[in-house]
Write an enzyme that holds these catalytic residues in place. Structure first.
Site, mmCIF file in Angstrom:
data_model
loop_
_atom_site.group_PDB
_atom_site.id
_atom_site.type_symbol
_atom_site.label_atom_id
_atom_site.label_comp_id
_atom_site.label_asym_id
_atom_site.label_seq_id
_atom_site.Cartn_x
_atom_site.Cartn_y
_atom_site.Cartn_z
ATOM 1 C CG PHE A 1 18.738 -12.314 15.702
ATOM 2 C CD1 PHE A 1 18.080 -13.439 15.204
ATOM 3 C CD2 PHE A 1 18.811 -12.273 16.941
ATOM 4 C CE1 PHE A 1 17.681 -14.283 15.990
ATOM 5 C CE2 PHE A 1 18.255 -13.258 17.897
ATOM 6 C CZ PHE A 1 17.789 -14.257 17.546
ATOM 7 C CE1 TYR B 1 7.353 -4.796 14.066
ATOM 8 C CE2 TYR B 1 8.797 -5.264 15.812
ATOM 9 C CZ TYR B 1 8.537 -5.555 14.468
ATOM 10 O OH TYR B 1 9.040 -6.081 13.683
ATOM 11 C CE LYS C 1 6.347 -8.235 12.838
ATOM 12 N NZ LYS C 1 5.971 -8.567 11.237
ATOM 13 C CG ASP D 1 17.454 -0.076 23.633
ATOM 14 O OD1 ASP D 1 16.758 -0.400 22.875
ATOM 15 O OD2 ASP D 1 18.467 0.785 23.168
ATOM 16 N NE ARG E 1 16.537 2.459 21.388
ATOM 17 C CZ ARG E 1 16.540 2.090 20.097
ATOM 18 N NH1 ARG E 1 16.387 3.038 19.260
ATOM 19 N NH2 ARG E 1 16.933 0.858 19.997
ATOM 20 C CB SER F 1 10.835 -9.282 15.316
ATOM 21 O OG SER F 1 11.987 -8.760 16.180
ATOM 22 C CG ASN G 1 -0.179 0.077 2.517
ATOM 23 O OD1 ASN G 1 0.962 0.416 2.639
ATOM 24 N ND2 ASN G 1 -1.047 0.206 3.609
ATOM 25 C CG ASP H 1 -4.335 -2.327 3.773
ATOM 26 O OD1 ASP H 1 -3.840 -1.008 4.002
ATOM 27 O OD2 ASP H 1 -4.276 -3.036 4.219
ATOM 28 N N GLY I 1 3.754 -4.797 7.102
ATOM 29 C CA GLY I 1 3.189 -4.432 8.407
ATOM 30 C C GLY I 1 4.120 -3.180 8.996
ATOM 31 C CG PHE J 1 20.223 5.433 22.371
ATOM 32 C CD1 PHE J 1 20.356 6.783 22.609
ATOM 33 C CD2 PHE J 1 19.481 4.704 21.308
ATOM 34 C CE1 PHE J 1 19.829 7.597 21.771
ATOM 35 C CE2 PHE J 1 19.064 5.552 20.643
ATOM 36 C CZ PHE J 1 18.702 6.904 20.557
HETATM 37 P P1 NAD Z 1 9.342 -1.590 5.528
HETATM 38 O O1 NAD Z 1 8.624 -0.849 6.304
HETATM 39 O O2 NAD Z 1 10.362 -1.193 4.742
HETATM 40 O O3 NAD Z 1 8.533 -2.631 4.643
HETATM 41 C C1 NAD Z 1 7.305 -2.778 4.865
HETATM 42 C C2 NAD Z 1 6.312 -2.772 3.643
HETATM 43 O O4 NAD Z 1 5.123 -3.044 3.893
HETATM 44 C C3 NAD Z 1 6.232 -1.286 3.165
HETATM 45 O O5 NAD Z 1 6.581 -1.295 1.860
HETATM 46 C C4 NAD Z 1 4.739 -0.724 3.221
HETATM 47 O O6 NAD Z 1 4.402 0.271 2.399
HETATM 48 C C5 NAD Z 1 4.108 -2.021 3.136
HETATM 49 N N1 NAD Z 1 2.810 -2.224 4.197
HETATM 50 C C6 NAD Z 1 2.636 -1.839 5.217
HETATM 51 N N2 NAD Z 1 1.369 -2.063 5.903
HETATM 52 C C7 NAD Z 1 0.666 -2.531 4.566
HETATM 53 C C8 NAD Z 1 -0.658 -3.074 4.603
HETATM 54 N N3 NAD Z 1 -1.287 -2.866 5.522
HETATM 55 N N4 NAD Z 1 -0.819 -3.567 3.062
HETATM 56 C C9 NAD Z 1 0.073 -3.459 2.402
HETATM 57 N N5 NAD Z 1 1.416 -3.036 2.545
HETATM 58 C C10 NAD Z 1 1.678 -2.607 3.728
HETATM 59 O O7 NAD Z 1 9.890 -2.783 6.608
HETATM 60 P P2 NAD Z 1 10.921 -3.798 6.480
HETATM 61 O O8 NAD Z 1 11.824 -3.570 7.332
HETATM 62 O O9 NAD Z 1 11.287 -4.071 5.262
HETATM 63 O O10 NAD Z 1 10.297 -4.871 7.365
HETATM 64 C C11 NAD Z 1 9.592 -5.990 6.732
HETATM 65 C C12 NAD Z 1 8.762 -7.100 7.775
HETATM 66 O O11 NAD Z 1 9.816 -7.556 8.651
HETATM 67 C C13 NAD Z 1 7.747 -6.236 8.545
HETATM 68 O O12 NAD Z 1 7.048 -7.115 8.942
HETATM 69 C C14 NAD Z 1 8.926 -6.153 9.848
HETATM 70 O O13 NAD Z 1 7.916 -5.787 11.172
HETATM 71 C C15 NAD Z 1 9.627 -7.328 10.072
HETATM 72 N N6 NAD Z 1 10.851 -7.101 10.699
HETATM 73 C C16 NAD Z 1 11.601 -5.958 10.381
HETATM 74 C C17 NAD Z 1 12.842 -6.146 10.991
HETATM 75 C C18 NAD Z 1 13.786 -4.707 10.752
HETATM 76 O O14 NAD Z 1 14.731 -4.752 11.590
HETATM 77 N N7 NAD Z 1 13.816 -4.208 9.382
HETATM 78 C C19 NAD Z 1 13.192 -6.637 12.143
HETATM 79 C C20 NAD Z 1 12.337 -7.598 12.446
HETATM 80 C C21 NAD Z 1 11.241 -7.892 11.602
HETATM 81 C C1 UD1 Z 2 14.731 -2.422 17.355
HETATM 82 C C2 UD1 Z 2 13.699 -2.703 18.040
HETATM 83 C C3 UD1 Z 2 13.318 -3.956 17.695
HETATM 84 C C4 UD1 Z 2 13.220 -4.462 16.129
HETATM 85 C C5 UD1 Z 2 14.745 -4.023 15.969
HETATM 86 C C6 UD1 Z 2 14.945 -4.166 14.168
HETATM 87 C C7 UD1 Z 2 13.587 -1.286 20.125
HETATM 88 C C8 UD1 Z 2 13.486 -1.381 21.489
HETATM 89 N N1 UD1 Z 2 13.667 -2.476 19.462
HETATM 90 O O1 UD1 Z 2 15.761 -3.316 18.003
HETATM 91 O O2 UD1 Z 2 11.962 -4.485 18.095
HETATM 92 O O3 UD1 Z 2 12.908 -5.542 16.000
HETATM 93 O O4 UD1 Z 2 14.735 -2.704 16.010
HETATM 94 O O5 UD1 Z 2 13.926 -3.181 13.602
HETATM 95 O O6 UD1 Z 2 13.164 -0.405 19.070
HETATM 96 N N2 UD1 Z 2 21.468 2.758 19.208
HETATM 97 C C9 UD1 Z 2 22.168 3.733 19.458
HETATM 98 N N3 UD1 Z 2 21.878 4.745 18.935
HETATM 99 C C10 UD1 Z 2 20.867 5.059 17.865
HETATM 100 C C11 UD1 Z 2 20.263 3.876 17.756
HETATM 101 C C12 UD1 Z 2 20.566 2.663 18.409
HETATM 102 O O7 UD1 Z 2 22.923 3.889 20.312
HETATM 103 O O8 UD1 Z 2 20.785 6.217 17.477
HETATM 104 C C13 UD1 Z 2 21.595 1.497 19.802
HETATM 105 C C14 UD1 Z 2 20.539 0.508 20.647
HETATM 106 O O9 UD1 Z 2 20.647 1.147 21.960
HETATM 107 C C15 UD1 Z 2 21.001 -0.695 20.477
HETATM 108 C C16 UD1 Z 2 21.503 -0.795 19.029
HETATM 109 O O10 UD1 Z 2 22.009 0.397 18.831
HETATM 110 O O11 UD1 Z 2 21.950 -1.354 21.414
HETATM 111 C C17 UD1 Z 2 20.804 -1.612 17.995
HETATM 112 O O12 UD1 Z 2 19.574 -0.367 18.060
HETATM 113 P P1 UD1 Z 2 18.303 -0.649 16.900
HETATM 114 O O13 UD1 Z 2 19.128 -0.443 15.325
HETATM 115 O O14 UD1 Z 2 17.213 0.464 17.137
HETATM 116 O O15 UD1 Z 2 17.565 -2.037 17.129
HETATM 117 P P2 UD1 Z 2 17.411 -2.915 18.301
HETATM 118 O O16 UD1 Z 2 17.054 -1.847 19.636
HETATM 119 O O17 UD1 Z 2 17.743 -4.031 18.476
#
Ligand code: NAD
Ligand code: UD1
Length: 341
Positions: free
Chosen positions: A180, A151, A155, A297, A294, A126, A34, A60, A84, A220
């Site tokens: 991760f 969030y 999941k 964390d 933060r 996640s 979307n 969507d 999501g 942080f």
């Molecule tokens: P992202 O936001 O870049 O990608 C998500 C995509 O889904 C976007 O393009 C958004 O437009 C689309 N979207 C959201 N809601 C929608 C809906 N209702 N209908 C259709 N499209 C929709 O995020 P990402 O980092 O690529 O993450 C992808 C998935 O992996 C997510 O479910 C996220 O929770 C999960 N995940 C991400 C991380 C991370 O660190 N990036 C970590 C663990 C899990």
């Molecule tokens: C965060 C989310 C987690 C999600 C993951 C991937 C939180 C509490 N957790 O994880 O749910 O699955 O992102 O999207 O938000 N850090 C700094 N300065 C910054 C940013 C981060 O020091 O400006 C540190 C954080 O304290 C942490 C590490 O970097 O120790 C990684 O942070 P981040 O990239 O936000 O990921 P997570 O906190 O592991």
């Protein structure tokens, strides 16, 4: 076997890299997104690298009529569900929006799949589902905890929903992938992470400081019980993560029911190690200061990736230097993300 894979959220960060990997492996891809946090430019660039385009449907996942049409009109054999919302702080402020998008969206998708007779499903979960107090490293045998925010709980709810579904009907073959910390970008520099506003996550924050969009990195917490006092995480290159999805899809040939795999490297790095690795890869010094912790964390965690190695034949191949090199190449080539083009 060539598949037709419906990739929800395929215009986002991880979905676009996985769409590329699917196309490069010869599969056909239908992206449903979307665009609330994705970009059509990402898909144009995926097509450029792959040499052929995914089909794109703007819509969507909560739109049941649209889903019914998609399954009726296309020979979808499997679904990868990335769509999501993922910002932890926002989920605390707007829980209904998160449960609606992440939980109701997944429910609508599973209902549509059930009606259409499509039962192979790969879900983006996640490591956050392990909760705060799990022993390190986290393996799939580690009991899930209670995630600290909506969030994370969304999941876990979807994981449970999928487990109940698999229990109820033996036709389902489900891969729950617990990521991760995904970082980096495709090595072409054409696709990468394009956070809106100020990034929450560490590596996009670092690269935006390095290009001068942000002044300095706030680290942080400098007093965690870790080797250098800063938080430790298991960062995984997004291209390795995308490859893990392909391996999981193929593994659903042998694995019935509900399956879970960690996708991590098994190696933890601290924030300061990340800063140094970035400086080595970019040749720039990164201004930072130690700031308060933060809220929410955890000090440190990383994965035990042995199950994915054993059952999927997958392991992460790219190390920290590649993660940094590729994140930096992407950021330099696209200082405003996809809006740069
Ligand atoms: P992202 O936001 O870049 O990608 C998500 C995509 O889904 C976007 O393009 C958004 O437009 C689309 N979207 C959201 N809601 C929608 C809906 N209702 N209908 C259709 N499209 C929709 O995020 P990402 O980092 O690529 O993450 C992808 C998935 O992996 C997510 O479910 C996220 O929770 C999960 N995940 C991400 C991380 C991370 O660190 N990036 C970590 C663990 C899990
Ligand atoms: C965060 C989310 C987690 C999600 C993951 C991937 C939180 C509490 N957790 O994880 O749910 O699955 O992102 O999207 O938000 N850090 C700094 N300065 C910054 C940013 C981060 O020091 O400006 C540190 C954080 O304290 C942490 C590490 O970097 O120790 C990684 O942070 P981040 O990239 O936000 O990921 P997570 O906190 O592991």
């Amino acid at each position: 076997m060539t598949e037709t894979v419906l990739v929800t959220g395929g215009a986002g960060y991880i979905g676009s890299h996985t769409t590329l990997a699917l196309l490069q492996a010869g599969h056909d891809v239908l992206v449903l997104d979307n665009l609330c946090n994705g970009s059509p430019e990402a898909l144009r660039r995926v097509a450029r690298v792959a040499g052929r385009a995914p089909r794109f449907i703007e819509g969507d996942v909560r739109d049941a009529a649209l889903l019914a049409r998609v399954f009726a009109e296309h020979p979808v054999t499997a679904v990868m569900h990335f769509a999501g919302l993922k910002a932890v702080g926002e989920s605390v402020r707007e829980p209904l929006r998160y449960y609606d998008n992440n939980v109701a969206g997944s429910l609508a998708l599973c209902q549509a799949m059930q009606s259409a007779g499509v039962h192979r499903f790969v879900f983006s979960s996640s490591a956050t589902v392990y909760g705060e107090h799990a022993p390190i490293p986290y393996s799939e045998a580690t009991p899930v905890g209670r995630p600290t925010n909506p969030y994370g709980r969304s999941k876990l709810m979807v994981e449970d929903l999928l487990a109940d579904l698999a229990q109820s009907d033996p036709r389902w073959r489900i891969a729950v992938l617990r990521y991760f910390n995904p970082v980096g970008a495709h090595e072409s520099g054409l696709i990468g992470e394009d956070p809106s506003g100020i990034p929450n996550n560490l590596l996009p924050y670092i690269t935006q400081v390095a290009v001068g969009k942000l002044r300095e990195l706030a680290v942080f917490g400098g007093d965690y019980p870790t080797p250098d006092g800063t938080g430790v995480r298991d960062y995984i290159h997004v291209v390795d993560l995308a490859d893990g999805h392909l391996k999981a899809l193929h593994a659903l040939g042998q694995h019935t029911g509900w399956n879970v795999w960690n996708l991590g490297t098994g190696q933890g790095y601290s924030v300061l190690q990340m800063v140094r690795a970035f400086e080595d890869a970019s040749g720039r010094r990164l201004p930072y200061r130690i700031a308060p912790r933060r809220a929410g964390d955890i000090a440190q965690y990383w994965s035990d990736p042995a199950k994915a190695q054993r059952e999927l034949g997958w392991h992460a191949r790219r190390g920290l230097p590649e993660m940094m090199r590729d994140a930096w190449r992407w950021q330099q080539a696209n200082p405003q993300g996809y809006a740069s083009s």
